[in-house]
Enzyme design. Structure first.
Site, PDB file in Angstrom:
ATOM      1  CB  THR A   1      -0.898   0.015   1.256  1.00 13.92           C
ATOM      2  OG1 THR A   1      -1.561   1.269   1.381  1.00 13.92           O
ATOM      3  CG2 THR A   1      -0.081  -0.214   2.522  1.00 13.92           C
ATOM      4  CG  ASP A   2      -1.128   4.913  -1.017  1.00 17.99           C
ATOM      5  OD1 ASP A   2      -1.681   4.308  -0.079  1.00 17.99           O
ATOM      6  OD2 ASP A   2      -1.742   5.712  -1.759  1.00 17.99           O
ATOM      7  CD  GLU A   3      -3.369   3.523   4.461  1.00 17.65           C
ATOM      8  OE1 GLU A   3      -3.222   3.679   5.684  1.00 17.65           O
ATOM      9  OE2 GLU A   3      -4.430   3.111   3.954  1.00 17.65           O
TER      10      GLU A   3
ATOM     11  CE1 TYR B   1      -3.112  -2.517   5.693  1.00 16.21           C
ATOM     12  CE2 TYR B   1      -3.307  -0.163   5.247  1.00 16.21           C
ATOM     13  CZ  TYR B   1      -3.196  -1.465   4.795  1.00 16.21           C
ATOM     14  OH  TYR B   1      -3.171  -1.729   3.446  1.00 16.21           O
TER      15      TYR B   1
ATOM     16  CE  LYS C   1       0.187  -4.827   2.992  1.00 14.46           C
ATOM     17  NZ  LYS C   1      -0.038  -6.194   2.451  1.00 14.46           N
TER      18      LYS C   1
END
Length: 355
Positions: free
Chosen positions: A130-132, A156, A160
């Site tokens: 994810t870009d997060e 989260y 990741k």
């Protein structure tokens, strides 16, 4: 013919990928491994062909090894993850267990079967991220690239980020053939209605509040899930082992713009679709009122990242990837899918109300 293992293939992005792979690679067999937790749904795979669903946990290393051996699997596409930020704030342990320990379990199994047993089989482990993991951008900061330093801000995104590092380490230490992709916010069919777009669509149809965090001006890049599937396909077919690719949608929008677009699309749907008011009498649009009347501002989420943006230059250059869905058309298509597939989401809403 190839044998592919898709983890989390009964979830939102994984399920869409199974359908996409069926359409574009009908000769391949797909083994779906899914624990069927709250976000996994057998009915997501309805209509797919040439696949088998194995109910199981990615942390069960022996099970994964057995699947790889017995089915001659040469490709793993790893979607399985806990992914809802709000849930990670209230209960981070599940995110550590699934996203970190689960990914490590898969990597161990792949290493054992593909490398340590000396099969010599060509293989690929593709990891979906994810870009997060890159943290939050200021309003004038350049978009995230593959070399942006990691700075995860939620349990989260931290889980990741850890899984991303494990995948990279298994390539550099053990020689496992891996690729990874970092995507922006996905939307489209089969998305569990806790994420913004399906939540607000279904709340609007039911006449429930549309809860907006803070001032609603947090910015995200929106990626139609079919474009994401195309990007993953390009990574599998053209990606270089050891490399990571950013997959974006080219639609950087503040949440309020997305919410206003949802409200406008729902209002228009009641004008263009016969008898919609009979099906959803509690919707403001069924009474000729504006869906926007349901907008409600609530306290901001803890640690809420302000802006994400994806620089997909590398994927365009090296993989030939570019998104095909314009956000407006993709949003209408998504709304129409939910209107046409009540049988998919009604049981989910019923289970949420019972919980």
């Amino acid at each position: 013919m190839a044998e592919i293992l898709v983890t989390g293939g009964a979830g939102f992005i994984g399920g869409n990928f199974v359908h996409y792979w069926n359409r574009h690679h009908p000769e391949d067999r797909v083994c779906v491994l899914d624990a069927l937790t709250y976000a996994g749904n057998r009915s997501t795979l309805k209509g797919a062909s040439n696949y088998e669903l194995v109910e199981g946990d990615i942390r069960d290393t022996a099970l994964v090894e057995r699947l790889l051996r017995e089915r001659g699997i040469s490709t793993i596409v790893h979607f399985a993850a806990e992914s809802h930020v709000d849930r990670s704030i209230s209960g981070p342990d599940a995110f550590i267990d699934t996203n970190i320990l689960g990914t490590n379990s898969l990597l161990k199994a792949a290493r054992e079967v593909w490398l340590d047993e000396g099969s010599g089989r060509e293989h690929r482990f593709h990891h979906i991220s994810t870009d997060e993991v890159f943290g939050s951008l200021g309003p004038n900061d350049p978009a995230f690239s593959e070399t942006t330093p990691y700075a995860p801000n939620s349990p989260y995104s931290a889980s990741k980020a850890a899984s991303d590092h494990l995948v990279r380490a298994y390539h550099h230490t053990f020689g496992l053939e891996v690729t990874a992709s970092n995507c922006s916010n996905n939307y489209g069919p089969y998305q569990y209605p806790e994420k913004l777009i399906p939540l607000f669509l279904l709340n609007a149809l039911s006449g429930n509040a549309l809860p907006i965090y803070g001032d609603g001006m947090n910015v995200r890049d929106w990626l139609h899930v079919e474009d994401h599937c195309r990007g993953i396909e390009a990574c599998l077919e053209q990606g270089v082992p050891g490399e990571t690719y950013n997959i974006g949608g080219g639609a950087e929008l503040p949440n309020m713009a997305v919410i206003d677009a949802i409200c406008a699309e729902v209002d228009y749907a009641f004008e263009r679709i016969d008898r919609l008011a009979d099906r959803f009498p509690d919707a403001p649009a069924a009474r000729g009122e504006k869906t926007g009347s349901l907008k409600t501002f609530i306290a901001d989420r803890a640690g809420h990242d302000r802006r994400y943006a994806i620089d997909e230059t590398k994927a365009r250059r090296d993989l030939g990837y570019s998104p095909r869905h314009q956000f407006g058309a993709g949003l209408r298509q998504t709304l129409d899918w939910y209107l046409d597939n009540e049988a998919w989401w009604r049981p989910i809403i019923a289970r949420q109300m019972e919980a």
